[in-house]
Enzyme design. Sequence first.
Site, mmCIF file in Angstrom:
data_model
loop_
_atom_site.group_PDB
_atom_site.id
_atom_site.type_symbol
_atom_site.label_atom_id
_atom_site.label_comp_id
_atom_site.label_asym_id
_atom_site.label_seq_id
_atom_site.Cartn_x
_atom_site.Cartn_y
_atom_site.Cartn_z
ATOM 1 C CG HIS A 99 -5.439 -1.625 4.342
ATOM 2 N ND1 HIS A 99 -6.189 -2.379 3.534
ATOM 3 C CD2 HIS A 99 -4.434 -0.661 3.149
ATOM 4 C CE1 HIS A 99 -6.100 -2.151 1.918
ATOM 5 N NE2 HIS A 99 -5.055 -1.212 2.216
ATOM 6 C CB SER B 211 -1.005 -0.076 0.878
ATOM 7 O OG SER B 211 -1.982 -1.137 0.947
#
Length: 452
Positions: free
Chosen positions: A369, A318
């Site tokens: 997340h 990410s």
Amino acid sequence: MNTFRTRNEIENHAAARRRNPLELLMNSGLGKLLRGLGVAPRQNGGESLLDIASALLSLRGRASGPALASAFFDLYEATDLKARQDFLAKVHDLHPADAKAIDAAIAKWSELRDEASARALHEASESPSGKLINLLNLAPQGTPRLIGLREDLLAISKSSRSSGLDALDRELESAFTTWFNAGFLELRRIAWDAPASLLEHIIRYEAVHEIAGWDDLRRRVEPVDRRCYGFFHPQMRDDPLIFVEVALTQQLPGAIHQIIAEERETINPQEASCAIFYSISNCQVGLKGIPFGNHLIKRVVGLLRQELPHLKTFATLSPVPGFAKWLTRELGPDARVPGASELRSLAARYLVQAKGKGNQPLDSVARFHLGNGARLEAVHANADLSPNGQKQAHGVMVNYLYDPSEIEANYFALTELGTVAHSKAVQALIEETEIKGGRKAGKAKGKDPVPA
């Protein structure tokens, strides 16, 4: 020659009609219905939209609802942006809640307290804007057209937003949250043999790692060790709401070029041990605030565990979009960019300790997340060498690990305690920054440095 003039006249006439959509509407079969409801053409498109909205809300039955809703959107979509936004700014305030009806319903409920009076109170208290949204959804392709309407609303600057506009936005978000409940959506794999229109949407909507044309897209969706999945709404069959790109790998990747490089070795999915979610893109601006992503990842994890039960690790690679701005505030605008080792340590501290509203992670991707119950697993320097990766995070990327046995505990720790779940390796990086900070403080005060 006469024939040419006739065709030219026809084309000019058609162009004039296209330039005046309200006149075209009023000359159609719907014009009689609109005139019967008191709607007359106006020069201001926004005012005419208000008239049609009022006509919709005045209908006692729904027989004419779809036709009027369609007429509204035909005019709305042919009107310039300023007039559309003028309409959006006024419509909620022009149709306030019916205070007398609510008072009467409350009195009836207080007296009878039965099912009928409860239902009457609910109907009386329903916002006219909410009713209008439901009526407009009756139009052909009403749902995607309403998404476009909210996109216009969100484009209005915050400084120009009124309380009525904010209330209308809340009504739209509430309706979309119900209509786009994950249980109503279809999860589909997007492969290379998907319709061209759908694949074009993937290229256009990719928001994390730009897709440089058809060959690049093919490398992401066709190989046996690559997957792409999206959520779809029944009214938007080939227009995804959100999609995620997945790489099947043998280990946690530490850089994006390991995944999307033009030249790489394809592996047999049976040899993979990791499923890496390396790009998640929301596709519809008008659906901002509707929570798709957490459901998408969990559904895809479930699918992959069924297809490839030997997979052991489900993680992301990410970006860290807020890191560079935070670092500038911490070190000062003229400070040099630290080296790779120090960058990793500072990024770890940023992700674990920097908090925003509600004591939640400051970084938007981390908030997503970690809010899904993931754990911050690893931090990598020189992981995204693209201009955007350098601009937003000086090349830093991270892995978030989705361990099904820990998700609920991680979520509880974050939401209730503000604690970010992270690995021992990440904790070691944070301690490195604390030790270096202690050394600098010690030197500044003439003290011995803290031992490493």
